[in-house]
Design a protein around this motif. Structure first.
Motif, mmCIF file in Angstrom:
data_model
loop_
_atom_site.group_PDB
_atom_site.id
_atom_site.type_symbol
_atom_site.label_atom_id
_atom_site.label_comp_id
_atom_site.label_asym_id
_atom_site.label_seq_id
_atom_site.Cartn_x
_atom_site.Cartn_y
_atom_site.Cartn_z
ATOM 1 N N ASP A 214 0.752 -1.281 0.147
ATOM 2 C CA ASP A 214 -0.114 -0.022 -0.233
ATOM 3 C C ASP A 214 0.702 1.157 0.053
ATOM 4 O O ASP A 214 0.347 2.286 -0.606
ATOM 5 N N ASN B 120 -8.089 -1.384 -0.765
ATOM 6 C CA ASN B 120 -6.509 -1.255 -0.849
ATOM 7 C C ASN B 120 -6.417 -1.045 -2.200
ATOM 8 O O ASN B 120 -6.877 -1.678 -3.090
ATOM 9 N N ARG C 143 -2.706 -3.245 7.847
ATOM 10 C CA ARG C 143 -3.733 -4.259 7.332
ATOM 11 C C ARG C 143 -3.477 -5.612 7.968
ATOM 12 O O ARG C 143 -2.657 -5.602 8.907
#
Length: 325
Positions: free
Chosen positions: A82, A256, A151
């Motif tokens: 990310d 995401n 995450r």
């Protein structure tokens, strides 16, 4: 066919390794450069050359990756984490290669789940109601407290006794109970929704362990995705995570801005978003039409073994003698 070079980041993670396997499966003349914060990863055996790089937030990250891209004549960079999506997108002007990523301003909002909530609320897009701990009004019977960034399931607390004691790095949401679904979708360069693919899944250590294709939610999920895309800034392969409540309501709780970790499963079930990325960004081709099919997948553990090796330092590409077992 002329050889092309693709740089894939995060080769130590399941996302990056899936991307590597998918690229190899295409049978095209593609040379792969892999990067990771570790010099020796399970993805090395799928790469032609690998490099250790700093964390993406390190000031040296962009100069190091730019130097690698220049040295290796890279045509396309595919970020698989990310933060790398954000930093590489923000610094596209440092590269001759294309960067397959959403716009940096959009990717930054989706790095932070509370900013995601505010962003969706501003544009009338569904997302789980969220509060900063200091603002939580006590209106919910069950709550989940989670870090705003990060995450997987790290840092999550169910029904904390004193949620207001947590700092602004956390957020509070209602604890929605139901079926967890994950939807991959692909947005073309001209901003069109190319297709979507939804699976119901079971997690282990924050990653998908089992998954089953589901199509019953496609119409409603599609409407959510079209609203997200209409705001602008989303491109390539992305992922929406949602809970389907016992009342049948679809509640998104995370976005995401990258290819997701089930890309290798999807590829074999007719939604080949890594292939679409290669077609659009590397060859300037129209991506194939998705042909999704039903299926179930379960993940296994296997080994990359380097017989006779005595040092990790030489095990940095697909020429290092190895056995996959």
């Amino acid at each position: 066919m002329e050889e092309k070079t693709v740089l894939v980041t995060g080769t130590g993670g399941n996302v990056g390794q899936g991307v590597l396997r998918n690229i190899r499966s295409l049978g095209r003349n593609i040379r792969i450069v892999g990067t990771d914060i570790s010099a020796f990863t399970a993805g090395n055996h799928l790469c032609d050359v690998t490099y250790a790089v700093p964390y993406s937030y390190d000031p040296d990250y962009i100069p190091v990756v730019a130097e690698i891209a220049e040295k290796e004549n890279v045509d396309l960079i595919i970020p698989t984490t990310d933060y790398e999506v954000f930093y590489l997108s923000e610094n596209k002007n440092h590269f001759k290669a294309q960067v397959a990523a959403s716009e940096a301003t959009t990717a930054k909002k989706y790095l932070d789940k509370y900013l995601t909530y505010e962003y969706h609320a501003q544009h009338g897009i569904p997302f789980a109601k969220s509060w900063l701990p200091k603002d939580y009004d006590g209106s919910q019977q069950d709550i989940i407290l989670k870090p705003r960034e990060g995450r997987g399931s790290r840092g999550i607390v169910i029904n904390p006794f004193h949620p207001k004691e947590f700092g602004d790095g956390y957020m509070v949401q209602p604890l929605h109970k139901g079926r967890e679904i994950t939807t991959a979708f692909y947005v073309t360069k001209d901003g069109e929704l190319h297709g979507l693919f939804t699976m119901e899944r079971e997690l282990s250590n924050g990653a998908t362990q089992k998954s089953k294709v589901v199509t019953e939610f496609d119409a409603e999920v599609r409407e959510i995705l079209l609203k997200m895309i209409a705001v602008g800034g989303l491109y390539g392969s992305l992922n929406l995570q949602s809970i389907v409540t016992e009342q049948g309501e679809i509640v998104p709780f995370e976005v995401n801005c990258r290819i997701s970790g089930t890309n290798s499963i999807r590829h074999n079930l007719g939604f080949q978003d890594v292939k679409y990325t290669i077609q659009e960004y590397l060859y300037d081709e129209k991506p194939d039409t998705p042909n999704p099919q039903n299926g179930i997948a379960i993940r296994l553990l296997y080994d990359i073994i380097y017989p006779g090796a005595t040092s990790e330092s030489d095990l940095n590409n697909n020429q290092s003698g190895h056995v996959v077992y």
